[in-house]
Design an enzyme around this catalytic site. Structure first.
Site, mmCIF file in Angstrom:
data_model
loop_
_atom_site.group_PDB
_atom_site.id
_atom_site.type_symbol
_atom_site.label_atom_id
_atom_site.label_comp_id
_atom_site.label_asym_id
_atom_site.label_seq_id
_atom_site.Cartn_x
_atom_site.Cartn_y
_atom_site.Cartn_z
ATOM 1 N N HIS A 77 0.831 -1.212 0.000
ATOM 2 C CA HIS A 77 0.000 0.000 0.000
ATOM 3 C C HIS A 77 0.862 1.257 0.000
ATOM 4 C CE1 HIS A 77 -3.210 -2.652 2.164
ATOM 5 N NE2 HIS A 77 -3.019 -3.010 0.914
ATOM 6 N N HIS A 234 -9.448 -2.591 -4.615
ATOM 7 C CA HIS A 234 -8.305 -2.910 -3.752
ATOM 8 C C HIS A 234 -7.324 -3.847 -4.449
ATOM 9 C CE1 HIS A 234 -5.975 -3.097 -0.113
ATOM 10 N NE2 HIS A 234 -5.816 -4.384 -0.370
ATOM 11 N N ASP A 238 -3.356 -3.106 -4.917
ATOM 12 C CA ASP A 238 -2.263 -4.044 -4.658
ATOM 13 C C ASP A 238 -1.397 -4.242 -5.896
ATOM 14 O OD1 ASP A 238 -2.885 -4.528 -2.007
ATOM 15 O OD2 ASP A 238 -3.981 -6.384 -2.393
ATOM 16 N N HIS A 261 -0.902 -11.262 -5.098
ATOM 17 C CA HIS A 261 0.492 -10.859 -4.870
ATOM 18 C C HIS A 261 1.484 -11.813 -5.542
ATOM 19 C CE1 HIS A 261 -0.554 -7.603 -2.259
ATOM 20 N NE2 HIS A 261 -1.119 -8.385 -1.356
#
Length: 302
Positions: A77, A234, A238, A261
């Site tokens: 973030h 969101h 990321d 991720h």
């Protein structure tokens, strides 16, 4: 000519860590041109480490990097906020094993950066311009980049949970669109999974103050969602943070389906290794839509 940029003033921030549940401090310093974004554990004697996709050691629940003999987790973030606002050079001290989570979004970092101010530096800014399509697929998920004059992100998610379902997001990522449309989107999790993580000694800082928590068809946060499609936003936040580890602003359109991720990091490594598919450029002039707006004001919660 577009110039590199750093902070005008040092930033000091404190909040709990998402995984430890303990107070974490982060200090973000201005840095010289060509420094890039560097981290160190200020509670140890580690040296500054310049981030890259290859400094990532874990993508379980967050993006974790190696700093000397120590690690720092949950950097995504903060990295997204620096990239989204066009900060090229900074040295970051983290007192503890993870970057503080605040409310699970990037808004606290965006506001702190805008309050501190951003200044141009003497050296030219370099960009990665992608010339050919690059695609990576794994376990039914995929991510790709195609040439573009801008940095754009399109993202699709698909969850069986009825609170989320299928969502698609698309943004031309500029400082304004990032600050208003992506930065406020919070991390999210399912109540039963959060409880399982607690039993495993993980996500100790996870709760309604630090994430959107879903239980079946219900969002448990009393204030509800900040956007109808906060979940996909969101995921895009990321992605910006994970791809920013390339170290340069990007000209290209990233399209992703159910990426996280792990796939983001594998893709960033693939991009670096695809040297024939991109060039590093300096621009004598640039489309005004891409210029980082120094007059941006800190955002309230959307």
């Amino acid at each position: 000519m577009m110039k590199q940029r750093t902070l005008k003033n040092t930033i000091e921030m404190e909040s709990i860590g998402l995984h430890t549940g303990e107070k974490m401090q982060v200090t973000i310093h201005p840095a010289y041109p060509d420094t890039g974004i560097c981290f160190r554990r200020s509670d140890t004697e580690s040296e500054y480490t310049r981030v890259s996709p290859y400094t990532v050691t874990s993508t379980q629940l967050a993006t974790t990097i190696q700093c000397g003999n120590q690690t720092i987790s949950t950097i995504e973030h903060l990295m997204a906020a620096l990239y989204g606002l066009g900060v090229d050079n900074a040295k970051i001290d983290v007192r503890g094993p993870e970057v503080p989570v605040f409310d699970g979004s990037a808004t606290a970092f965006v506001n702190a950066i805008l309050d501190a101010g951003i200044v141009e530096q003497a050296k030219a800014r370099k960009f990665i311009k992608f010339k050919k399509r690059i695609r990576l697929e794994k376990d039914g998920k995929w991510i790709e980049i195609i040439p573009s004059r801008f940095f754009k992100v399109t993202f699709d998610i698909e969850f069986e949970n009825e609170s989320i379902g299928q969502q698609k997001g698309y943004f031309n990522v500029t400082p304004e669109s990032f600050s208003k449309e992506l930065a406020p989107a919070r991390t999210f999790g399912f109540k039963n999974e959060v409880e399982q993580l607690w039993q495993m000694g993980l996500a100790k800082g996870g709760g309604l103050d630090t994430a959107v928590v879903i239980d079946g068809k219900d969002v448990l946060n009393p204030e509800g969602l900040r956007f109808n499609d906060e979940f996909v936003r969101h995921k895009m936040l990321d992605l910006v943070g994970d791809i920013s580890l390339l170290g340069y602003p990007i000209f290209g359109h990233i399209r992703a389906y159910k990426s996280g991720h792990n796939l983001n990091n594998l893709f960033a490594r693939t991009l670096i290794e695809s040297a024939n598919f991109y060039s590093i450029i300096e621009l004598p002039d640039i489309d005004p839509a891409l210029i980082n707006n120094l007059e941006l004001k800190p955002q309230g919660m959307s």
